[in-house]
Structures are given as C-alpha cells and as structure tokens.
Design an enzyme around this catalytic site. Structure first.
Site, short mmCIF file in Angstrom:
data_model
loop_
_atom_site.label_atom_id
_atom_site.label_comp_id
_atom_site.label_asym_id
_atom_site.label_seq_id
_atom_site.Cartn_x
_atom_site.Cartn_y
_atom_site.Cartn_z
N CYS A 79 -24.47 25.59 -27.63
CA CYS A 79 -23.66 25.94 -28.80
C CYS A 79 -23.63 27.45 -29.00
CB CYS A 79 -24.23 25.23 -30.03
SG CYS A 79 -23.13 25.33 -31.47
N CYS A 83 -2.34 5.26 0.32
CA CYS A 83 -3.24 6.01 1.19
C CYS A 83 -2.76 7.46 1.35
CB CYS A 83 -3.32 5.35 2.56
SG CYS A 83 -4.60 4.12 2.58
N ASN A 92 0.85 -1.20 0.00
CA ASN A 92 0.00 0.00 0.00
C ASN A 92 0.88 1.24 0.00
OD1 ASN A 92 -1.60 2.17 0.60
ND2 ASN A 92 -2.89 1.08 2.08
N PHE A 93 1.13 1.76 -1.19
CA PHE A 93 1.86 3.01 -1.34
C PHE A 93 0.91 4.12 -1.77
CE2 PHE A 93 5.78 0.34 -2.74
CZ PHE A 93 6.04 -0.01 -1.42
N CYS A 103 -27.41 16.87 -24.64
CA CYS A 103 -28.76 16.44 -25.04
C CYS A 103 -29.31 15.43 -24.04
CB CYS A 103 -28.72 15.81 -26.43
SG CYS A 103 -30.33 15.21 -26.98
N CYS A 159 -29.17 21.95 -26.73
CA CYS A 159 -28.08 21.92 -27.70
C CYS A 159 -27.86 23.32 -28.27
CB CYS A 159 -28.38 20.92 -28.82
SG CYS A 159 -29.95 21.21 -29.67
N THR A 175 -6.88 6.26 -3.57
CA THR A 175 -7.79 7.42 -3.55
C THR A 175 -7.04 8.73 -3.83
OG1 THR A 175 -7.51 7.58 -1.18
CG2 THR A 175 -9.43 6.36 -1.97
N CYS A 191 -20.65 24.06 -37.83
CA CYS A 191 -20.36 22.95 -36.91
C CYS A 191 -18.92 22.47 -37.03
CB CYS A 191 -21.33 21.78 -37.18
SG CYS A 191 -21.03 20.35 -36.12
N CYS A 251 -36.05 20.69 -26.30
CA CYS A 251 -35.68 21.37 -25.05
C CYS A 251 -34.76 22.55 -25.33
CB CYS A 251 -35.02 20.40 -24.07
SG CYS A 251 -33.39 19.83 -24.59
#
Lengths: 437, 451
Positions: free
Chosen positions: A356, A138, A135-136, A391, A352, A204, A381, A349
């Site tokens: 953009c 933690c 364990n190197f 989306c 997009c 972690t 585009c 909705c």
C-alpha cells in the site's frame, strides 16, 4: 448425492467432466482408461485427412512451474492426430459400442472446402459417435496451413463451415473457438449464425513459454529453434472464464450452449465455468499433469458442493452467475468498502503495508505506539483490495462494506444508499440523468 | 553409591571407521537446489523483516532468500557477505532458533520458521564452490597499517573489512593456524570438510592481510610494541584461560579441559586415535559442555552425563543444543554441583556431586550427594581472559569484570586500540556477535585512520 447427469445438445453423459480433444484422447487405449476412471465424456483428438500429419521429434511441451515444480501453465506444439484416419475411426466405433453411457464427440479439422467436410462427416457418422467438434482453435502448425485458428479468426469462415456441417450431418455440431482474437463474441456469433448447436472454448493461447538464455532460443527448443505454441493450464482459467461469460451475456448468443475449457483443475473450477453458463467442462492439462484419477474428486467435490448448496441437478446453477456479470460503467459507485485487518490473525509480515505504501494509497500503518503494528487508515483507504490480495494469511484482511448513512472518513461524505453509476456521474461528459442498468 | 573399582577404561578406536565417519558427518547436510528453492519460497519477503532485526550482523535476510528463489545464489551470497563475511560459518553455528528463526513470522504463525540458517549455508556454499575469492576488491592503498591480534571470527571480520578499505593488516594469532574457535572450538559435525580453514583462505583472498601465526600476545609480541609500530590495533584475543573446579584431584589423569580436548579433536587427522572414557561426566551447562558431551558419545563413550548446577532452563546451551545432546544419548543431570573428584592410582575414577537448590537467587548445596563413576571428567565451566598478556612496558586497556571495556565503536580505553569478540565486556559469546564487533571496530578504525 446430487444428480450430475448432463444432457448437452442431446449428448448425454453421467457427469459434466469431459476430456478435451488433446493427447489424452488420441486413441482407444487412453480413452478406455479415462472411462474406467470415471470421465463422463471425451472429445476424441482432432481427426484430419490422410496422409496423417507428422509431429516434431523433439520436445512438444513446455511449462511454467511454481517453486515446488507445481505446474501453473502448459504449452504445446503438438498437431492433430498423427495416426491414420481409418485406425481412429475404427477405434472410435469400438469404444462407443463398449461405452454407450459416455459422451464421445469427435474433433475434426480439414481444409475449408465443402467436399472435404462432407467426406469426413460421413465417416464419423458411421462410427455412431455422439457429435462433432469443429477445431477452429489450434494456434500453431495447422494454422499455417489455413486450418485451426486461421479459420477461427475469421468469423465468415466459421459461419460458412458451420453451415456446411449442419447441412451435411444429423450429429450435433460444437464449434471450438480460439481465444487468439480481439472480441470473442464475434466468432461465437458467427458459429451461432451458421447454426452451431454449441460452442466450446477456449482453445490454447499463442505463447512462448520461456527463453533458454544460454541457447538464446525459445523453449521448447528443437535443434536450436523454437516456434510459438498454445498455452493452457491453470494460468489461462481467468481468460477463459471471461470469454465464456462474454458469450453467455451477449444478447445474440445468450442461451447458446457452451462447453467450458481452460485450466479446469478442480471441481470448483468446473463449478465456476458452469455458473458462467457452461453446460459441460472439458479438461486436458489437469489430466496430463496428474493422470485420469483427478476426475474422482471433480465428481465428488461438485456433488458435495451441490448438496451443501441445495442444488439437486446441474441445470439449477448453470448460468446462475451470468446476470451478475456487468460492465464497469454499471457498477455502483455509491458502494464503499474498507479493508479491515484481523489483528488476531495478523502475523505481522508487513506485506500489506509495503504494498500500500509503495504502490497504492499509503493507507496501512507499520508502527503504532512504537510497536510493529499494521492497521488500515480509513481516511486513506480506497478499498482497492490490494492488501487482501498480497496478505499470506487467508481471511486476515477482509473488505467490509460501509453502512449506508455512515460517513466515509476518506471523503467526509455520507454513504449514499442509492445506486448510482458512471453513466450518471457528473464527471462523465456523456452523463445522463437516470442510471442505466 | 555406585563406585567402581575397575581400572579406568579410557581407550581409543572404540568404533569402526564407518561409525566414526557416520558420527562426525555434517549435522545438517546441504540443501539441494530444489529443496532450497522450495524453502526460499516459504519466505514472505516481510517488510522491515523481524528476522533481519534479530540478526546481530543485520543480514538482509528477505533479500538473500529472494535471490535464492529467483535462481541467483551468487547474488544471495553477496547480500550475506555485505553484512557478514563469515556468513558461511555463521550459517553452521548460529543458534538461529533463538535469533533470526525465532522472530520469523512463520515461527510466530505456525511454529515452522523459514530455515534461514540452512538457506544461508546454501548460498554461501554455492559462492565458495564457484569462486576462489571474496566478492570485494580493495580500494587504493592507504599506507596505513593495522595490527589485528587474534584470527578468530572477530579478527577475521575486522581484518577483511579494513583490507577492503585499502589498509594493510598484520593478522597475529597465537596458534599455528588462523580461525580461532571456528578452527579449534565448536563441534566437528558443525564444520565438516575443513570448512573453517577454507573460510579463512576465502577471507584472506581479499589481499593486504598478512597472517602471522604462532605469535602469542604477551610472549612473542607485546601491546606496547604493536602500538608503536601500527596506526591502530584490534584485539580479538578470545578467552585464553579456563575456569577450574577448585577441587582436590583436579590434576589427576582423566580430568580435562573441554576446550583443550575439542581443540585436539578438531585437529585430529584420525578420530580413532583419540582416547575417550567409557563413562564420561561433563561439568557445565553451555555450548562447550554440549559439544564435548555429544562428541564423547560420538567417539564411542557409553555413558555420558552433563552435570549442571541449576535447572535445564538456565543452561547457556540453547534448547536446540540440549535436545541434540539428549537425542545423542547424553544424560543431563540438573541441580548438581561438583563436590569432589575420586581418583585411583593417579587416575580419575568418579565424581561426587552435591544436589543444589536455589533460594532467593542464591544457589546452595543441600548436602545430599551422589557419586558417579567416571573414566573422564571434562571441565566446561567457562573461560577467562588472561589479562597478563595485555600488560607490558606500556599501559593496558581498562578491564572490568575480567573483560576488556569497549565503547559502542568497540574502542578500548586506549586511543588507538579497539577490541571485540569474547574478550570484551558485554559480549554475547556468539560467533555472529564477534563478527559484528569486528565489523563495527573496522568501520571505526577506518574513520579514525581517514580523519
């Protein structure tokens, strides 16, 4: 049903799903429950020297949640096992005796003195465990005492301790790496140079999971104060995938067995780690969130996916995506894609469009002939994929590659069928005449 | 023919206290904070959101929902109040299924809109439970005085907006209490815990509004006098009259105007004191018809029928309201118009209904009749403006089709008189539309007073 058996540096397990060294593997009771649930192996929670460490008596964990309390990221300040060494060793021995077909690896962390490592390796060998994991990684608590990530951040120490361990034990040695470094290849190379049988990653990530704005203190808060912890869970998976791929691609460490760790929650996550070179995966947060039963669908899902993809054994796809991990400078600049909105799937909705319009290339309409209508303007585009990302409807917006020979309305130029990258691009002051792949 | 010879069965106290409490509890209980966050998370924060376009008061719905989702319900409520100071009541009574929620992209995509109405209630209830006053402060006093006649939704919205601008408002109402239909109309289960009155207090907390209750236009106060005393007038007098069936026996006991009974019910301290028939027939097809029918059931009537002269799709009551009636055990009898009222010993005992048919847009009776026994008959066939209250010594605003004519600014034919709510022509008969009228008129009045 596909064959999920794995042989990882000589350690055999019925499936590639191991529990990572963490609270779920701190004692026989938990490990036996895990094996009963179907886990292929465990890395026993890190053993240290007696007297055992102590943990805080307040909160050890913190989390990032979605709106429905879906756990997205997880943080801990727990240390290595706080139980006496002898108790752990006896339990390890008994569990291994009772569960011969499962992998049982023991995680270790002792001060950086050769004698300390010799002593503990001898004790672990007596348990007949399958291997050790150094364990190197933690990043909290133990690192303040010169162990854990304090070792993992110094490649010379990694190499030194790994070499001691290889010299003093017949057991396979897996080196667990910390992501709290700038270039993951360096510690991996050091482990390799020290003779490691494998590396496992990531441990972690240094983190403060949140701030209590009333107490004006980081969370989790212990008597008004907080300390940084280690971040894990679904949120860290992309970071872990990149680090695994970096090691798998590096000429020095290419082929070094990897046990992939970092946010593995589903069979698909596992398959992705494996495609990037991991021979097994280690899981913690998913188990701590849902219990050990999650392994059942990991096993079935991976098996079903392998069946449907024509893989009969794990080896057939481990590392298969590694050759496609490239550097930016080698990406084909002659490949041109445009976003395309499926008007039948579009729910109007407008996300997009506004993404953009406000933040990118003004390449999506909001109105057409007086109607609310969202359509890609190919002349603008650049194929950036932002609209696809925002989306809410899956597969409503797709990126479509342009045919070679057709005209890109944005540039007015023909789509070139040949491969050309930055190394040969005229704008590159360092350009060469022939593309290097 | 099922004519009953039994004595009329009209009685109070048909239910236990627990049953009354349960029946008249909140129709949609308040979302808890977790439910609200999860529901808010369903909102896509649409660009130029269709829900916002559909709201008569143009509330920035994606914004207020996002504020709930970020843990800022107070800011959320302010976003709502910026457009609609009666956002709390509208959250309870708006037919959201035909307004914002109908146009929600999730309704279009999956048939499950974001629960905008319930989220609006969550934010506004949060605000009112944590604040005593409206979030606005009055600008410097203008020394202009405005009379607002009628303290319903339109009048309250207008008065609040003008008060914010620094004008002084006298808010007149014929009844003893402000609130209009919020207080005296709508079904009790949509506005529990005295919400209408609490909202009035909340709105009046802005200051500068003097409530003058019990002052009826045409009786206690007169338009010509008001015009001489104030810089501007806003008329939000609602519809004071009710349509009759035009049938014999209409004056007999047991035949009631639905709005009167609902008003009594809303003010009742003890629901068990309200007499209700065992068999009830409601004539009409609007929200009022549903409100009285459902509440009759909830008061313990055994057999409640709404008789409507056209098909169910033509009812003014929304589909949701129709379902609410039906799930409360109300029968909806369509293509049936009242033909006669049957009375015995001075009390109604039944109603004769004639089947109808529509040919070429014209509704005609078929001659076929059915008589339903009834201990009570409620009339819910529309309300009317009583134009006489506008008359007096001076000129009255122009009336057309029985309503006050207004322009886009809600200005009447009289230069200093504006009007809004149910009393104006072209109104939508909705609380939220009345609020918008008050808002628009207030802006126009403020412009006129500032000119």
């Amino acid at each position: 049903m596909a064959d999920l058996r794995t042989n990882f540096v000589g350690i055999k397990s019925p499936n590639p799903f191991w529990l990572a060294s963490a609270p779920p593997t701190d004692k026989a009771y938990n490990v036996v429950r895990a094996f009963q649930a179907g886990w292929g192996g465990v890395v026993w929670k890190t053993l240290g020297e007696d007297p055992p460490v102590v943990n805080v008596n307040g909160p050890r964990y913190g989390a990032i949640h979605g709106k429905d309390r879906h756990l997205i990221g997880f943080n801990n300040i727990e240390l290595i096992t706080d139980r006496p060494l002898e108790v752990n060793l006896q339990e390890i021995k008994q569990v291994k005796r009772d569960w011969k077909d499962r992998a049982l690896v023991v995680s270790l962390m002792v001060p950086c003195e050769e004698k300390n490592w010799i002593d503990i390796l001898k004790k672990v060998e007596d348990t007949e465990a399958d291997g050790v994991e150094l364990n190197f990684g933690c990043p909290h608590g133990m690192s303040e005492r010169g162990m854990g990530s304090a070792v993992g951040q110094v490649p010379e120490y990694i190499e030194m301790v790994t070499r001691w361990c290889k010299q003093h034990t017949r057991m396979p040695v897996i080196v667990k790496l910390t992501p709290n470094i700038t270039d993951i290849r360096k510690p991996a190379q050091a482990a390799n140079a020290g003779g490691a049988d494998a590396v496992s990653l990531i441990n972690t990530i240094n983190s403060i999971v949140g701030v209590d704005l009333d107490a004006m203190a980081p969370t989790p808060t212990i008597d008004g104060k907080g300390a940084h912890g280690g971040y894990c869970g679904p949120a860290v998976k992309p970071i872990a995938l990149n680090m695994v791929a970096e090691i798998a691609r590096d000429p020095v460490t290419h082929g070094l067995p990897i046990s992939g760790i970092g946010g593995v929650t589903t069979w698909r996550d596992a398959a992705e780690f494996m495609a990037l070179g991991a021979g097994t995966v280690q899981v913690c947060t998913a188990a701590m969130t849902y219990g050990f039963k999650v392994v059942q669908d990991m096993i079935e899902g991976l098996s079903d996916w392998m069946d449907s993809s024509g893989y009969t054994s794990i080896d057939q796809f481990v590392g298969k995506a590694v050759p496609n991990c490239s550097d930016w400078q080698h990406l084909n600049l002659n490949y041109i894609a445009k976003a395309k909105i499926d008007q039948d799937l579009c729910i109007k909705c407008g996300r997009c469009h506004i993404a953009c319009e406000d933040t990118s290339h003004q390449a999506i309409t909001s109105m057409f002939n007086g109607e609310r209508h969202f359509e890609v303007i190919d002349e603008e585009c650049v194929g950036c994929n932002l609209c696809v990302s925002v989306c809410p409807v899956e597969n409503c917006i797709t990126m479509e590659a342009m045919e070679a020979g057709s005209i890109d309305p944005r540039t007015g130029k023909k789509v070139d069928p040949t491969y050309a990258n930055w190394t040969t691009h005229p704008n590159n002051p360092m350009a060469v005449t022939e593309a290097a792949e | 023919m099922t004519q009953s010879n039994a004595a009329p069965d009209v009685a109070a106290g048909r239910l236990s206290d627990e049953e009354y409490a349960r029946n008249f509890a909140d129709l949609h209980p308040l979302l808890d904070p977790h439910e609200a966050r999860v529901e808010a998370d369903r909102c896509y924060f649409c660009h130029d959101a269709p829900c916002m376009q559909a709201c008569p008061t143009s509330i920035d719905i994606p914004q207020f929902i996002r504020q709930i989702s970020t843990g800022n319900p107070t800011g959320s409520a302010k976003t709502i109040y910026d457009q609609n100071i009666l956002g709390g009541m509208c959250a309870r009574v708006c037919p959201t299924e035909t307004l914002c929620e109908q146009s929600c992209v999730r309704e279009v995509a999956e048939g499950k809109p974001v629960k905008i109405g319930q989220l609006q209630r969550y934010a506004t209830d949060h605000y009112m439970s944590t604040n005593d006053k409206t979030p606005y402060t009055r600008k410097a006093a203008s020394s202009k005085r405005v009379a607002v006649v009628g303290a319903g939704p339109a009048g309250l919205a207008c008065a609040h907006a003008l008060a914010v601008e620094g004008h002084d408002i006298d808010l007149y109402d014929a009844r003893a209490k402000a609130g209009g239909l919020n207080e005296f109309g709508i079904a009790a289960y949509k506005s529990v815990d005295n919400f209408a009155a609490r909202e009035v207090d909340f709105i009046l907390s802005i200051g500068g509004i003097t409530l003058k209750a019990g002052q009826k236009l045409g009786t206690d106060i007169h338009l010509a006098d008001l015009r001489s005393q104030y810089d501007a007038i806003f008329l939000s007098i609602g519809l004071g009259g009710v349509n009759d069936l035009g049938l014999e026996n209409e004056a007999k006991d047991g035949v009631l105007n639905a709005v009167d009974y609902i008003s009594e019910l809303r003010q009742a301290k003890d629901l068990s004191s309200l007499p209700v028939g065992k068999r009830v027939v409601v004539i009409g097809g609007g929200m009022t018809a549903v409100d009285i029918a459902v509440q009759s059931r909830l008061l313990g009537a055994e057999d409640v029928t709404i008789a409507y002269r056209r098909g169910q799709d033509r009812m003014n009551a929304s589909e949701y309201e129709q379902h609410l009636a039906q799930t409360n055990g109300v029968k909806i009898l369509t293509w049936a118009q009242p033909k006669g009222l049957v009375a015995q010993n001075g009390h109604i005992s039944g109603i004769e209904l004639e089947k109808t048919r529509e040919t070429g847009g014209a509704l005609k009776g078929t001659g076929e009749t059915v008589t339903l026994p009834a201990d009570m008959v409620f009339k819910a066939v529309g309300q009317t403006l009583v134009p006489a209250v506008l008359n007096g010594s001076g000129p009255a605003p122009q009336i057309e089709k029985g309503r006050i004519v207004v322009d886009a600014d809600r200005k009447t034919s009289l230069d200093d008189v504006w009007a809004g709510g149910d009393c104006v022509l072209g109104g939508e008969d909705l609380t939220v539309a009345a609020v918008e009228d008050g808002k628009i008129a207030a802006a126009a009045i403020h412009r006129a007073l500032s000119a």
